[in-house]
Design a protein around this motif. Structure first.
Motif, PDB file in Angstrom:
ATOM      1  N   ALA A 216       0.871   4.104  -2.921  1.00  0.00           N
ATOM      2  CA  ALA A 216      -0.157   5.129  -3.085  1.00  0.00           C
ATOM      3  C   ALA A 216       0.478   6.482  -3.372  1.00  0.00           C
ATOM      4  CB  ALA A 216      -1.032   5.210  -1.834  1.00  0.00           C
TER       5      ALA A 216
ATOM      6  N   LEU B 141      -6.425   2.159  -3.453  1.00  0.00           N
ATOM      7  CA  LEU B 141      -5.568   2.945  -2.573  1.00  0.00           C
ATOM      8  C   LEU B 141      -6.015   4.401  -2.492  1.00  0.00           C
ATOM      9  CD1 LEU B 141      -2.081   1.622  -3.772  1.00  0.00           C
ATOM     10  CD2 LEU B 141      -3.413   0.856  -1.780  1.00  0.00           C
TER      11      LEU B 141
ATOM     12  N   TYR C  12      -5.580  -2.979  -8.062  1.00  0.00           N
ATOM     13  CA  TYR C  12      -5.103  -2.740  -6.700  1.00  0.00           C
ATOM     14  C   TYR C  12      -4.915  -1.248  -6.441  1.00  0.00           C
ATOM     15  CZ  TYR C  12      -2.127  -2.776  -2.575  1.00  0.00           C
ATOM     16  OH  TYR C  12      -1.605  -2.540  -1.328  1.00  0.00           O
TER      17      TYR C  12
ATOM     18  N   GLU D  89       0.810  -1.231   0.000  1.00  0.00           N
ATOM     19  CA  GLU D  89       0.000   0.000   0.000  1.00  0.00           C
ATOM     20  C   GLU D  89       0.837   1.272   0.000  1.00  0.00           C
ATOM     21  OE1 GLU D  89      -0.649  -1.923   4.177  1.00  0.00           O
ATOM     22  OE2 GLU D  89      -0.206  -2.575   2.112  1.00  0.00           O
TER      23      GLU D  89
END
Length: 275
Positions: free
Chosen positions: A141, A164, A160, A138
C-alpha cells in the motif's frame, strides 16, 4: 469458339475452387498431422515455462509439448512473440495453439477454448531479498509495484491494489524480465506474477529476490488455448487426451516437479474460473 468457351469455363472452375473456403477442407488436427508439425505461439520471457538460455529454448512448456508431439505423432515448432502479440497472432493464424501458458479466466473462456489445466496460477508478490518493508501482501500500500503488460496477473494486481488504503502505483512492463530488473534496482518494491514463476525466479536468484506469502490472488490455473471454432476442436480434443494420459502415467507430475520443485494437483477441467 468451342475451344475459347472451354478455356473460359476452365478458368471459371479454377476461380470457383480458389474462392471456396479452404479452412473447412480439413479440420486443424488433420492439417497438423498432414504437415507433420504443430506450430505453437508463446513468449520466451516467462520462466520456468518458456525462456532462452545460451540461445536454447528451455522450460516446462518445451517438455510438455514434446510429449504432446509424441502422442500426436508430429514435431513441435515454437513462435516467440511479445506477450501482447501472442493472442492476436493466434487469431491471425500464425500458429495453431498458444502455450504461454495462459491464466484461465471467464473473459478468455468466452473468446477461446482452453485445454485441461497444467499448473496452479495463483498470483503472489516477488520482493527484493531482505526488504522488511514488504512482509505481507498488504504492505505494498502506498508503494510502487509492477507486472507484465496485458497479463491476468496485472489485472489481479490492479484489483488487489484497489482494495488497499491509499492504493499503490502499478507499472506495466513489456515482459517480466524488465519488471524483475526494476525490482532488483529498487525502482519498484514488488512484482505481481504467478506463484510458479516467482518461486522459480527466487530459487534461481535467492541472493536478490524473495517470495511474499501468502498469495494475494484467487485460486486460478494455467492452461493452453486455441481458437473457439469447429475446425480447432479436434486438435484441442487430441491435446486434452494427451494431457490426460500424461497426468495418469505421471509424466506431467514429473515435469512439474522438475521445474517447480513440487507436483501440482490440478482439476481435469476448469468450467467456472474464479476470475
Amino acid at each position: 469458339m468451342r475451344v475459347l468457351g472451354a478455356f473460359v469455363a476452365g478458368l471459371m472452375a479454377v476461380g470457383s475452387l480458389a474462392a471456396a473456403p479452404q479452412g473447412h477442407a480439413a479440420d486443424l488436427l488433420s492439417q497438423v498431422k498432414s504437415s507433420g508439425e504443430l506450430v505453437v505461439g508463446t513468449e520466451m520471457q516467462f520462466a520456468p515455462f518458456d525462456f532462452s538460455e545460451d540461445g536454447e529454448h528451455k522450460g516446462l512448456n518445451v517438455e510438455v509439448f514434446d510429449e504432446i508431439g509424441k502422442e500426436l505423432g508430429v514435431k513441435i515448432s515454437f513462435v516467440d512473440l511479445p506477450w501482447d502479440s501472442v493472442l492476436p497472432g493466434l487469431e491471425a493464424g500464425k500458429f495453431q495453439v498458444v502455450a504461454g501458458p495462459v491464466t484461465i479466466t471467464k473473459a478468455r473462456m468466452e473468446r477461446y477454448r482452453f485445454t485441461s489445466p497444467i499448473a496452479d496460477a495463483s498470483v503472489a508478490l516477488l520482493k527484493r531479498a531482505g526488504d522488511s518493508s514488504v512482509a505481507k501482501p498488504e504492505d505494498i500500500a502506498g508503494k510502487v509495484v509492477g507486472a507484465g503488460k496485458a497479463s491476468s496477473q496485472l489485472e489481479q494486481l490492479k484489483a488487489y491494489v484497489a482494495t488497499l488504503p491509499g492504493g499503490a502505483e502499478v507499472r506495466e512492463y513489456v515482459d517480466n524480465n524488465q519488471a524483475y530488473a526494476d525490482l532488483a534496482a529498487g525502482r519498484i518494491v514488488a512484482v505481481g506474477n504467478s506463484l510458479p514463476n516467482i518461486a522459480y525466479v527466487a530459487e534461481q536468484r535467492s541472493e536478490t529476490f524473495e517470495v511474499v506469502l501468502p498469495p494475494f490472488g484467487k485460486k486460478v490455473y494455467f492452461g493452453y488455448l486455441g481458437r473457439k471454432d469447429a475446425d480447432t476442436a479436434p486438435l484441442l480434443d487430441a491435446i486434452d487426451a494427451a494431457l490426460a494420459k500424461m497426468k495418469a502415467d505421471g509424466r506431467l507430475a514429473a515435469i512439474q516437479k522438475k521445474w517447480f520443485g513440487v507436483e501440482m494437483d490440478v482439476p481435469a477441467q476448469v468450467t467456472d474460473p474464479n476470475v
